[in-house]
Design an enzyme around this catalytic site. Structure first.
Site, mmCIF file in Angstrom:
data_model
loop_
_atom_site.group_PDB
_atom_site.id
_atom_site.type_symbol
_atom_site.label_atom_id
_atom_site.label_comp_id
_atom_site.label_asym_id
_atom_site.label_seq_id
_atom_site.Cartn_x
_atom_site.Cartn_y
_atom_site.Cartn_z
ATOM 1 C CG HIS A 173 43.065 40.086 42.062
ATOM 2 N ND1 HIS A 173 42.279 40.996 42.664
ATOM 3 C CD2 HIS A 173 43.149 40.306 40.601
ATOM 4 C CE1 HIS A 173 41.539 41.612 41.786
ATOM 5 N NE2 HIS A 173 42.152 41.278 40.375
ATOM 6 C CG HIS B 229 45.572 44.288 38.487
ATOM 7 N ND1 HIS B 229 44.851 44.820 37.381
ATOM 8 C CD2 HIS B 229 44.437 43.575 38.985
ATOM 9 C CE1 HIS B 229 43.463 44.700 37.141
ATOM 10 N NE2 HIS B 229 43.340 43.783 37.864
ATOM 11 C CG ASP C 72 40.623 44.902 45.181
ATOM 12 O OD1 ASP C 72 39.529 45.490 45.234
ATOM 13 O OD2 ASP C 72 40.841 44.257 44.294
ATOM 14 C CB ILE C 73 39.264 49.976 46.968
ATOM 15 C CG1 ILE C 73 38.481 51.035 47.903
ATOM 16 C CG2 ILE C 73 38.200 49.740 45.752
ATOM 17 C CD1 ILE C 73 39.729 51.524 49.034
#
Ligand code: 5GP
Length: 130
Positions: A95, A93, A29-30
């Site tokens: 996490h 998605h 994750d950015i």
């Protein structure tokens, strides 16, 4: 228009890749809540995770199950937290977040700012533990 994650799948924009097969991709994750915060996506663009067909849904979680131990080996933590939100990016998605307390899963807390070098080194370490 393609989702930002489809653009990552198609290599139109870069990512710090953790793992990939024909159907799934895992990448950092950015805007991570913790070092090692990873997203696991199906390559097929479906907005809402509960709209995935049963097979893809189960395989997505099975793929995440392969990735999580590698994150856990890399980042010292109590366990890997798993959550699905999907309010920002309309592409299903999961996490995966290294956590030591409930607070570590709080998406309201400030995100970490990591350099490109730090992201790249982290991804390489996790890949090495797969
Ligand atoms: P959600 O849709 O689950 O609410 O949040 C989407 C997540 O995707 C956020 O944690 C956000 O930081 C991450 N994200 C958004 N755009 C990008 C991107 O271009 N690259 C990466 N690696 N992560 C992204």
């Amino acid at each position: 228009m393609s989702s930002i994650f489809t653009k990552i799948v198609n290599k139109e924009i870069p990512c710090y890749k953790i793992a990939e097969d024909d159907s799934f991709l895992a990448f950092l994750d950015i805007n991570p809540l913790a070092k090692g915060h990873t997203l696991v996506i199906p390559k097929k663009e479906v907005d809402y995770i509960f709209h995935l067909d049963d097979t893809l849904y189960k395989e997505l979680f099975a793929f995440a199950k392969k990735v999580a131990p590698a994150i856990e080996k890399t980042i010292k933590c109590e366990r890997i937290g798993i959550t699905v939100i999907g309010l920002e990016v309309p592409h299903a998605h999961i996490h995966l977040i290294p956590i030591n307390s409930l607070y570590d899963m709080d998406f309201k807390q400030p995100k970490l700012k990591l350099t490109q070098e730090e992201f790249a080194a982290m991804a390489e370490k996790i890949r090495g533990n797969l």
